[in-house]
Write an enzyme that holds these catalytic residues in place. Structure first.
Site, PDB file in Angstrom:
ATOM      1  N   HIS A   1       0.812  -1.088  -0.254  1.00 13.79           N
ATOM      2  CA  HIS A   1      -0.159   0.076   0.176  1.00 13.79           C
ATOM      3  C   HIS A   1       0.648   1.354   0.101  1.00 13.79           C
ATOM      4  O   HIS A   1       0.290   2.277  -0.118  1.00 13.79           O
ATOM      5  CB  HIS A   1      -0.874   0.094   1.317  1.00 13.79           C
ATOM      6  CG  HIS A   1      -1.891  -0.849   0.971  1.00 13.79           C
ATOM      7  ND1 HIS A   1      -3.201  -0.607   0.315  1.00 13.79           N
ATOM      8  CD2 HIS A   1      -2.123  -2.572   1.329  1.00 13.79           C
ATOM      9  CE1 HIS A   1      -3.899  -1.915   0.267  1.00 13.79           C
ATOM     10  NE2 HIS A   1      -3.192  -2.850   1.023  1.00 13.79           N
TER      11      HIS A   1
ATOM     12  N   ASP B   1       3.348   9.129  -1.458  1.00 15.15           N
ATOM     13  CA  ASP B   1       2.215   8.480  -0.944  1.00 15.15           C
ATOM     14  C   ASP B   1       2.007   7.495  -1.796  1.00 15.15           C
ATOM     15  O   ASP B   1       2.267   7.652  -2.989  1.00 15.15           O
ATOM     16  CB  ASP B   1       0.843   9.671  -0.817  1.00 15.15           C
ATOM     17  CG  ASP B   1       0.191   9.204   0.048  1.00 15.15           C
ATOM     18  OD1 ASP B   1      -0.018   8.080   0.777  1.00 15.15           O
ATOM     19  OD2 ASP B   1      -0.601  10.244   0.711  1.00 15.15           O
TER      20      ASP B   1
HETATM   21  P1  ADQ Z   1      -2.954   6.204   4.562  1.00 13.71           P
HETATM   22  O1  ADQ Z   1      -1.768   6.848   4.671  1.00 13.71           O
HETATM   23  O2  ADQ Z   1      -3.656   6.042   5.752  1.00 13.71           O
HETATM   24  O3  ADQ Z   1      -3.155   4.989   3.800  1.00 13.71           O
HETATM   25  P2  ADQ Z   1      -4.741   7.519   2.828  1.00 13.71           P
HETATM   26  O4  ADQ Z   1      -5.000   6.786   1.331  1.00 13.71           O
HETATM   27  O5  ADQ Z   1      -5.102   9.074   2.518  1.00 13.71           O
HETATM   28  O6  ADQ Z   1      -3.653   7.509   3.669  1.00 13.71           O
HETATM   29  O7  ADQ Z   1      -6.106   7.092   3.628  1.00 13.71           O
HETATM   30  C1  ADQ Z   1      -6.580   7.722   4.514  1.00 13.71           C
HETATM   31  C2  ADQ Z   1      -8.019   7.531   5.074  1.00 13.71           C
HETATM   32  O8  ADQ Z   1      -8.434   7.959   6.297  1.00 13.71           O
HETATM   33  C3  ADQ Z   1      -8.987   8.062   4.154  1.00 13.71           C
HETATM   34  O9  ADQ Z   1     -10.079   7.248   3.876  1.00 13.71           O
HETATM   35  C4  ADQ Z   1      -9.467   9.294   5.014  1.00 13.71           C
HETATM   36  O10 ADQ Z   1     -10.734   9.689   4.782  1.00 13.71           O
HETATM   37  C5  ADQ Z   1      -9.316   8.892   6.428  1.00 13.71           C
HETATM   38  N1  ADQ Z   1      -9.115   9.982   7.041  1.00 13.71           N
HETATM   39  C6  ADQ Z   1      -8.121  10.832   7.142  1.00 13.71           C
HETATM   40  N2  ADQ Z   1      -8.208  11.736   8.066  1.00 13.71           N
HETATM   41  C7  ADQ Z   1      -9.421  11.379   8.591  1.00 13.71           C
HETATM   42  C8  ADQ Z   1     -10.252  12.280   9.970  1.00 13.71           C
HETATM   43  N3  ADQ Z   1      -9.596  13.403  10.549  1.00 13.71           N
HETATM   44  N4  ADQ Z   1     -11.273  11.573  10.215  1.00 13.71           N
HETATM   45  C9  ADQ Z   1     -11.739  10.366   9.686  1.00 13.71           C
HETATM   46  N5  ADQ Z   1     -11.110   9.778   8.722  1.00 13.71           N
HETATM   47  C10 ADQ Z   1      -9.712  10.130   8.006  1.00 13.71           C
HETATM   48  C11 ADQ Z   1      -2.147   3.824   3.205  1.00 13.71           C
HETATM   49  C12 ADQ Z   1      -1.178   4.621   2.174  1.00 13.71           C
HETATM   50  C13 ADQ Z   1      -1.884   5.302   1.134  1.00 13.71           C
HETATM   51  C14 ADQ Z   1      -2.765   4.653   0.378  1.00 13.71           C
HETATM   52  C15 ADQ Z   1      -3.885   3.750   1.338  1.00 13.71           C
HETATM   53  C16 ADQ Z   1      -4.447   2.676   0.580  1.00 13.71           C
HETATM   54  O11 ADQ Z   1      -0.152   5.455   2.902  1.00 13.71           O
HETATM   55  O12 ADQ Z   1      -0.981   5.824   0.114  1.00 13.71           O
HETATM   56  O13 ADQ Z   1      -3.720   5.159  -0.375  1.00 13.71           O
HETATM   57  O14 ADQ Z   1      -3.114   3.203   2.240  1.00 13.71           O
HETATM   58  O15 ADQ Z   1      -3.738   1.500   0.002  1.00 13.71           O
END
Ligand code: ADQ
Length: 459
Positions: free
Chosen positions: A157, A364
């Site tokens: 991921h 990312d």
């Molecule tokens: P993350 O690094 O966690 O994931 P991301 O893909 O942006 O990053 O996902 C974050 C999730 O958390 C999103 O669904 C978002 O809505 C939720 N989130 C963030 N802040 C929040 C808040 N304040 N309240 C509620 N929800 C919140 C890792 C990798 C990424 C990759 C994903 C999936 O780092 O690059 O996209 O896995 O493979």
């Protein structure tokens, strides 16, 4: 039909919760497990005095989860140590933050052996096994040592780092060699895939042709498989009462100003300091426009026991305080900085109320916030996505305003461009991005991976 066994550090369905609070990944994997009647195995998140390998089964909505408790030392060395203090920074190109400790590497290996030992009896001969993410890189090899001849796939991921950065990890070649236990390995982008290939070819003596990577007797099929969101579901959520109420509330509190939104886990990879500095540059360069905007940054703390996360937290508190102190007026504060998590319905409403999103990670794997923001927009009056070139999502969302997140000037220019963008252009850019997100959604992602895995020849 084969069953599917999903293995990941944490098992989202076990802590699931009400509909709408689950992340897209949990939704997709749960749907896959329902279809293939499988089970989802991982760490319970609980600590036990002595590791026993006792499994707790849980069945909900047609999905079985199996979780195991870990010892304190496992959590320290495997999770807080190797996963969060070694691999996470290294895989996000931050070798300045990566900590290389033999104790972490040993604990990571031991815990993966414990996972393998525990899950092996649950795997039946026809099952396909799908291992998730950097916490579990050697798991496939440990399963093979225990006689597992099933098809095993691995999905990463995060980014895969460039060869020269990976070489800073003392056990890099050994770790990569264990990955030849897998039949299929998936990455979000071709860039991460190519970095992996380069390491194997140049450091391990492997060869690569037609999507197949060979090393000695073993071969792996490599695929690019960008993760998506449940687009229909998220777009519907953005029209729900909860989202509508939030959107109205946010617009009222914006008082006619354009809201810019950032939503990120509080993590140094997300480029939050650079984002604040880029915004500050905009405030300085555009005195006549500055009071027409404000930034809402939502950043719930994560991994709070790790020092580098404590540092980024206090750095951001200092920076937001300084910027607000220097620029705020009686009737306006430039940054609203909020350290909380919100329900997906509230987030959808916030995205919809925003004039633009700043999604500017320094690195990312994909970034799902960018996709959620697009899915939540009003098609008649969509907001603008400002997106880092260094997020995996930039490969698909080419109609975002793509920026170099390290450049305060580019960020400042992009904010100005977004504010001035005509409705026609916003709609045109949004349409193309929405079509992509709808087409390559999370169901498409897991289908693409499982189809490849199920069509691979078992070991
Ligand atoms: P993350 O690094 O966690 O994931 P991301 O893909 O942006 O990053 O996902 C974050 C999730 O958390 C999103 O669904 C978002 O809505 C939720 N989130 C963030 N802040 C929040 C808040 N304040 N309240 C509620 N929800 C919140 C890792 C990798 C990424 C990759 C994903 C999936 O780092 O690059 O996209 O896995 O493979």
């Amino acid at each position: 039909m084969s069953r599917l066994i999903v293995i990941s550090n944490r098992v989202a369905a076990a802590t699931g919760g009400a509909a709408g609070s689950q992340g897209g990944l949990a939704v997709a994997l749960t749907a896959a497990l329902r279809e293939y009647r499988g089970l989802w195995f991982g760490w319970s998140g609980e600590v036990t005095d002595e590791f026993t390998g006792q499994i707790t089964f849980h069945r909900e909505d047609g999905v079985t989860t199996a979780t195991v408790d870990l010892e304190e030392q496992d959590v320290e060395e495997y999770y807080n140590g190797y996963a969060n203090r070694t691999l996470w920074p290294l895989f996000h190109y931050r070798i300045d933050l990566a900590e290389y400790e033999r104790g972490f590497a040993g604990g990571y290996q031991r815990t993966n052996e414990r996972f393998a030992e525990t899950v092996t009896p649950l795997i039946e001969p026809d099952d396909a096994v799908w291992v998730q993410d950097y916490h579990m890189i050697p798991l496939g090899a440990e399963l093979r040592k225990r006689g597992c001849r099933n098809r095993i796939g691995f999905f990463l991921h995060t980014p895969w780092p460039p060869r020269r950065l990976l070489l800073t990890l003392p056990e890099a070649s050994d770790l990569v060699s264990t990955m030849f236990a897998y039949d299929v390995i998936g990455f979000h982008t071709n860039e991460w895939l190519q970095s992996f290939v380069e390491f194997v070819v140049m450091e391990c003596g492997g060869s690569f042709a037609d999507g197949v990577l060979r090393l000695g007797e073993r071969q792996i099929r490599l695929i690019v498989c960008p993760i998506g969101i449940d687009c229909e579901d998220f777009a519907a959520l953005a029209r729900s009462d909860e989202a509508r109420d939030t959107c109205t509330q946010m617009r009222e509190s914006a008082n006619g100003r354009a809201m810019m939104v950032g939503v990120d886990r509080l993590d140094y990879s997300k480029g939050l300091e650079e984002r604040f500095l880029g915004y500050e540059r905009f405030l300085i360069e555009n005195p006549e426009e500055r009071k027409e905007v404000f930034l809402l940054q939502i950043a719930p703390p994560s991994r709070g026991t790790v020092e580098s996360y404590q540092r980024i937290r206090s750095a951001l508190e200092g920076l937001s305080g300084r910027i607000n102190g220097a620029h705020a007026d009686l009737d306006w504060v430039p940054i609203r900085y909020v350290n909380q998590g919100y329900s997906r319905g509230v987030l959808a409403g916030v995205y919809r109320a925003a004039r633009m999103a700043l999604v500017t990670p320094l690195r990312d794997g994909m970034n799902l916030v960018a996709k959620e923001f697009v899915a939540a927009q009003d098609p008649e009056d969509p907001g603008v996505l400002i997106l880092s070139r260094f997020a995996g999502a930039a490969v698909q969302l080419t109609d975002a305003l793509l920026v170099n997140p390290y450049s305060a000037e580019e960020l400042s220019d992009a904010i100005r461009t977004a504010l001035a963008m005509s409705r026609e252009e916003r709609i045109r850019r949004w349409r193309t991005m929405f079509d992509n997100i709808q087409r390559e959604d999370v169901m498409w992602w897991r289908q693409r991976f499982t189809d490849t895995l199920l069509s691979s020849v078992p070991t």
